[in-house]
Scaffold this motif. Structure first.
Motif, short mmCIF file in Angstrom:
data_model
loop_
_atom_site.label_atom_id
_atom_site.label_comp_id
_atom_site.label_asym_id
_atom_site.label_seq_id
_atom_site.Cartn_x
_atom_site.Cartn_y
_atom_site.Cartn_z
N THR A 276 1.83 -1.68 6.13
CA THR A 276 1.76 -0.40 6.91
C THR A 276 0.31 -0.56 7.52
OG1 THR A 276 3.00 0.82 5.54
CG2 THR A 276 1.36 1.99 7.05
N MET A 279 0.66 -3.34 10.09
CA MET A 279 1.42 -2.82 11.52
C MET A 279 0.66 -1.88 12.57
SD MET A 279 5.45 -1.04 11.44
CE MET A 279 4.72 0.52 10.86
N GLU A 283 0.09 -2.81 16.44
CA GLU A 283 0.35 -1.60 17.30
C GLU A 283 -0.87 -1.61 18.42
OE1 GLU A 283 3.77 1.13 16.43
OE2 GLU A 283 2.38 1.56 14.99
N ARG A 298 8.50 -1.55 15.83
CA ARG A 298 8.10 -1.38 14.25
C ARG A 298 9.04 -1.73 13.22
NH1 ARG A 298 5.87 3.24 16.91
NH2 ARG A 298 7.72 4.55 16.75
N PHE A 301 8.93 -5.35 13.02
CA PHE A 301 7.75 -5.95 12.51
C PHE A 301 8.16 -5.80 10.89
CE2 PHE A 301 4.06 -5.22 10.01
CZ PHE A 301 3.04 -5.90 10.61
N GLN A 302 8.88 -4.56 10.38
CA GLN A 302 9.20 -4.44 8.87
C GLN A 302 10.14 -5.35 8.48
OE1 GLN A 302 7.67 -2.34 6.92
NE2 GLN A 302 6.48 -0.91 8.19
N TYR A 305 8.51 -8.93 8.42
CA TYR A 305 7.68 -8.76 7.28
C TYR A 305 8.27 -8.92 5.78
CZ TYR A 305 3.73 -6.73 4.22
OH TYR A 305 2.86 -6.44 3.07
N GLY A 363 7.37 -7.95 17.75
CA GLY A 363 7.40 -7.16 16.39
C GLY A 363 7.47 -8.08 15.51
N ASP A 366 4.63 -10.64 14.92
CA ASP A 366 3.60 -10.08 14.18
C ASP A 366 4.02 -9.58 12.74
OD1 ASP A 366 1.99 -9.96 16.48
OD2 ASP A 366 2.33 -7.94 17.04
N GLY A 367 5.06 -9.19 12.46
CA GLY A 367 5.59 -8.84 11.02
C GLY A 367 5.53 -10.03 10.13
#
Length: 377
Positions: A276, A279, A283, A298, A301-302, A305, A363, A366-367
C-alpha cells in the motif's frame, strides 16, 4: 398463553415477516419504531441478541469474522453495537482461560470501540439490521471449537518465539524510510520463516507428537480483494500452508501447522502494508509526471505485486529446502501431505475463479518493482 411483548412484535416485523432472501425495509422501520418508544424495550432487545450471537458461534463463526461481515454488509454504524453484543455474550463464559477457544481472548481484546447511535430510532434500526445479518449467516467450516466447549490449552512451544522475531523484523521494514534497509529486513524475515518451518518439521520427524494441522481465517478486504487473495495464497504456499478464499465472506481460511500459520499472518500483513505504501508513492510519481492514475492503475499494481511476490517467495522456499539436509525431506513431505489432507477435508468442493487481467502497463511495472523491493531480491 404467554402475552406477546413489544420486543416480540418488533422482532416479528423486522426479522421474520419478509420472505426468505428478500429485504423488507417496511418491517424494519415498524420494528424500530416499536423499540424506539421505550428504553426498557431496547434493553430487552439487546439482551436477547446474545442468542443470535451464540447461534453464529455454533455455525462456525468467530468474533473477528462477525465484525468483518457487519462492516462489509452494513457499514460502520452497527459495528460498535456488534462489538458490544459480542463482549456481552462472551462475558457469560467467565474468566477461566479454558472457557473460550484458543485465540478468542485476543480477538475480544481487538474488538473496535465506539458508541452506538444515541437516537432511539437509529439505535433500534441498527440493532435490528445487525440481528437480520446474524440470522442470515450460513454455517461455515469451523476452524476451532465453539465457546463453552471444554478445550485443552497447551503450554507455549519454544519455537513460538521465532514468529515474534519475524514480526519485529517486518515491523522495522514497514517503518523505515530507507528502501535498502527495508529490503534487508524483509529478506532476513523470510530466511527465518523458512528455517523455522524446516526446524519444526525436523522436530516432528524425530519426536512425533500430537501436533496436527490447524486453520485460521485472515481477512481479504475490498476493494482489491482478488489481488489480496492471490497474495495470501502465495504467502501460504511458501510457508507450507494452503489458503482457500471465501469471497462472499471477506476472508480466506489458511490451513497449516501452528508456527507456519503465525508466519503467514505476520508476513501477509507486512506485505500488505509495504504494498500500500509503495502504491501511494507510485501514484504520486505518476501524478508528478502529469499522468492521471485511476482504479485500473491501482488494480494492475496490486495484481503485479501479488504475482511477483508469489514467484519470489516460492524461490526462497525452494532454496531453503535445497539447502536443508536430505534426511529432513521425508518429514517435510509428510507435513505437507497432512496439510493437504486437512484442507481437502475442510473444503472438499473448492473451485477456481477467473482473475480479471491487468490493463494498465505502468501499474503492472510499478507493482512488480515494489514486490522486488519488498522481498529483498
Amino acid at each position: 398463553m404467554a402475552t406477546e411483548t413489544v420486543v416480540d412484535r418488533a422482532f416479528a416485523a423486522a426479522l421474520y415477516s419478509a420472505p426468505a432472501g428478500r429485504r423488507d425495509d417496511t418491517g424494519l422501520d415498524t420494528g424500530a419504531a416499536l423499540l424506539a418508544a421505550r428504553g426498557e424495550d431496547r434493553t430487552e432487545a439487546f439482551r436477547r441478541g446474545t442468542d443470535f450471537v451464540r447461534r453464529a458461534w455454533q455455525r462456525g463463526w468467530q468474533p473477528v469474522d462477525v465484525i468483518r461481515m457487519v462492516r462489509r454488509e452494513l457499514g460502520p454504524d452497527p459495528v460498535s453495537l456488534a462489538a458490544e453484543l459480542i463482549r456481552h455474550e462472551t462475558g457469560t463464559y467467565g474468566t477461566d482461560p479454558a472457557a473460550l477457544p484458543p485465540g478468542w481472548r485476543e480477538q475480544l481484546d481487538d474488538l473496535p470501540a465506539g458508541d452506538p447511535p444515541r437516537d432511539p430510532f437509529l439505535y433500534a434500526t441498527a440493532l435490528l439490521e445487525l440481528y437480520r445479518l446474524l440470522l442470515a449467516l450460513p454455517a461455515i467450516e469451523p476452524v476451532g471449537p465453539a465457546p463453552g466447549t471444554p478445550v485443552h490449552v497447551p503450554p507455549p512451544h519454544p519455537e513460538a518465539r521465532v514468529p515474534a522475531r519475524i514480526r519485529a523484523l517486518l515491523a522495522k521494514a514497514e517503518a523505515t524510510g530507507y528502501p535498502a534497509e527495508a529490503e534487508a529486513l524483509s529478506a532476513k524475515a523470510q530466511e527465518l520463516m523458512a528455517r523455522h518451518s524446516l526446524d519444526a518439521a525436523a522436530l516432528a520427524g524425530h519426536a512425533p507428537a500430537a501436533d496436527t494441522p490447524a486453520a485460521c481465517r485472515i481477512g481479504v478486504e475490498r476493494p482489491y480483494e482478488t489481488a489480496q487473495a492471490i497474495l495470501l495464497d502465495a504467502v501460504a504456499r511458501a510457508n507450507h500452508c494452503r489458503a482457500v478464499w471465501s469471497e462472499p465472506f471477506g476472508f480466506s481460511t489458511v490451513i497449516g501447522y501452528g508456527s507456519d500459520l503465525a508466519a503467514v499472518e505476520v508476513l501477509y500483513a507486512s506485505l500488505l502494508v509495504q504494498g500500500t505504501a509503495a502504491m501511494t508513492v507510485a501514484e504520486a510519481e505518476q501524478r508528478a509526471a502529469g499522468r492521471r492514475r485511476t482504479k485500473t492503475f491501482r488494480q494492475s499494481f496490486q495484481l503485479a505485486y501479488a504475482d511477483r511476490i508469489g514467484h519470489r517467495l516460492a524461490a526462497t522456499a525452494r532454496e531453503a529446502e535445497e539447502e536443508a539436509p536430505r534426511d529432513l525431506l521425508p518429514a517435510v513431505t509428510a507435513r505437507d501431505a497432512a496439510v493437504a489432507a486437512r484442507a481437502q477435508k475442510l473444503f472438499p468442493d473448492t473451485t477456481s475463479t477467473r482473475v480479471r487481467g491487468a490493463d494498465d502497463l505502468a501499474g503492472w511495472h510499478d507493482g512488480a518493482r515494489a514486490a522486488e523491493r519488498a522481498t529483498g531480491f
